[in-house]
Design a protein around this motif. Structure first.
Motif, short mmCIF file in Angstrom:
data_model
loop_
_atom_site.label_atom_id
_atom_site.label_comp_id
_atom_site.label_asym_id
_atom_site.label_seq_id
_atom_site.Cartn_x
_atom_site.Cartn_y
_atom_site.Cartn_z
N ILE A 29 0.84 -1.20 0.00
CA ILE A 29 0.00 0.00 0.00
C ILE A 29 0.88 1.25 0.00
O ILE A 29 0.65 2.20 -0.76
N GLU A 30 1.90 1.26 0.85
CA GLU A 30 2.77 2.43 0.94
C GLU A 30 3.55 2.64 -0.35
O GLU A 30 3.72 3.77 -0.81
N ASP A 31 4.01 1.56 -0.94
CA ASP A 31 4.71 1.66 -2.22
C ASP A 31 3.78 2.19 -3.29
O ASP A 31 4.15 3.07 -4.08
N ALA A 32 2.55 1.68 -3.32
CA ALA A 32 1.57 2.13 -4.32
C ALA A 32 1.25 3.61 -4.13
O ALA A 32 1.08 4.36 -5.11
N TYR A 33 1.19 4.07 -2.88
CA TYR A 33 0.89 5.48 -2.64
C TYR A 33 2.04 6.36 -3.13
O TYR A 33 1.82 7.40 -3.77
N LEU A 42 -7.20 4.00 4.78
CA LEU A 42 -5.99 3.22 5.06
C LEU A 42 -5.04 3.90 6.03
O LEU A 42 -4.14 3.24 6.58
N ALA A 43 -5.20 5.20 6.27
CA ALA A 43 -4.28 5.95 7.12
C ALA A 43 -4.10 5.35 8.52
O ALA A 43 -2.97 5.35 9.04
N ARG A 86 3.09 16.81 -1.67
CA ARG A 86 1.62 16.90 -1.57
C ARG A 86 0.96 16.90 -2.95
O ARG A 86 -0.11 17.47 -3.13
N ALA A 87 1.60 16.23 -3.90
CA ALA A 87 1.17 16.35 -5.30
C ALA A 87 -0.29 15.96 -5.52
O ALA A 87 -1.00 16.62 -6.27
N LEU A 117 0.80 6.97 5.15
CA LEU A 117 -0.46 7.55 4.71
C LEU A 117 -1.05 8.47 5.77
O LEU A 117 -1.68 9.48 5.44
N ALA A 118 -0.82 8.15 7.04
CA ALA A 118 -1.28 9.03 8.12
C ALA A 118 -0.60 10.38 8.05
O ALA A 118 -1.24 11.43 8.24
N VAL A 119 0.71 10.39 7.75
CA VAL A 119 1.43 11.66 7.62
C VAL A 119 0.88 12.46 6.44
O VAL A 119 0.63 13.67 6.55
N HIS A 120 0.67 11.80 5.31
CA HIS A 120 0.14 12.51 4.14
C HIS A 120 -1.27 13.02 4.41
O HIS A 120 -1.64 14.12 3.95
#
Length: 198
Positions: free
Chosen positions: A66-70, A111-112, A186-187, A118-121
């Motif tokens: 998931i993190e890689d995909a994000y 998912l965060a 933050r794209a 993901l929580a940071v983003h």
């Protein structure tokens, strides 16, 4: 972290992802999608969010995927922002991509709780600088009911001053480099902000 992220074969994407209405300009989006795997990585995230909604939280291996995909999705939206900045990608051709970004952020919210990344983003998304795009979105929102109250006028005046200061700061070499790094981090949210600004 492996970049070979593929959704499970038995997984069904419940929320369809849009493609572009390819005209003369969005040919560039076809190239971006092909080179970055934008839709593939978005599917990975959305399917993981669907699984959480169905009661199946991700395990450690799934969280890594998931993190890689994000991160790969974020890189794709960096390219989309650049394409638009270069005048190749036109706003009128990106409506489906805006909808895809909305779905991606909705998946990130689900998912965060399972991913620090993901929580940071998700946290950063609440702190976007008040730039010209955000000001346009605020003006559009304030006018959506047909009138702007005196309170809203005051807020927009303050926001306009803040956006002007941000633009002046970004005009300096150091400020421009900082702004570019922030935008890259933050794209996805920066692109959604542009979509909201119209």
């Amino acid at each position: 972290m492996s970049r070979a992220v593929r959704p499970a074969a038995a997984s069904v994407l419940l929320i369809p992802l849009g493609g572009c209405g390819y005209d003369d300009t969005p040919q560039a989006m076809r190239v971006i999608d092909g080179e970055t795997g934008r839709l593939l990585y978005a599917r990975t995230l959305i399917e993981a969010a669907d699984a959480v909604a169905a009661g199946t939280p991700p395990d450690a291996k799934s969280i890594a995927a998931i993190e890689d995909a994000y991160e790969m999705s974020r890189a794709a939206y960096v390219e989309i922002l650049r394409c638009e900045d270069d005048g190749v990608c036109r706003r009128s051709s990106l409506a489906a991509v805006c909808a895809d970004a909305d779905r991606l952020v909705a998946a990130r919210r689900v998912l965060a709780p399972y991913s620090d990344l993901l929580a940071v983003h998700e946290s950063l998304a609440g702190g976007l600088p008040f730039d010209a795009d955000r000001l346009r979105a605020a003006v559009a929102k304030a006018r959506s009911d047909g009138e702007v109250s005196p309170f809203e006028q005051d807020l927009l005046l303050l926001a306009g001053a803040g956006a002007a200061f941000q633009e002046l700061r970004e005009a300096t070499p150091a400020g421009g480099q900082d702004a570019e790094r922030r935008r890259e981090q933050r794209a996805i949210d920066a692109f959604r902000q542009r979509c909201a600004a119209g």
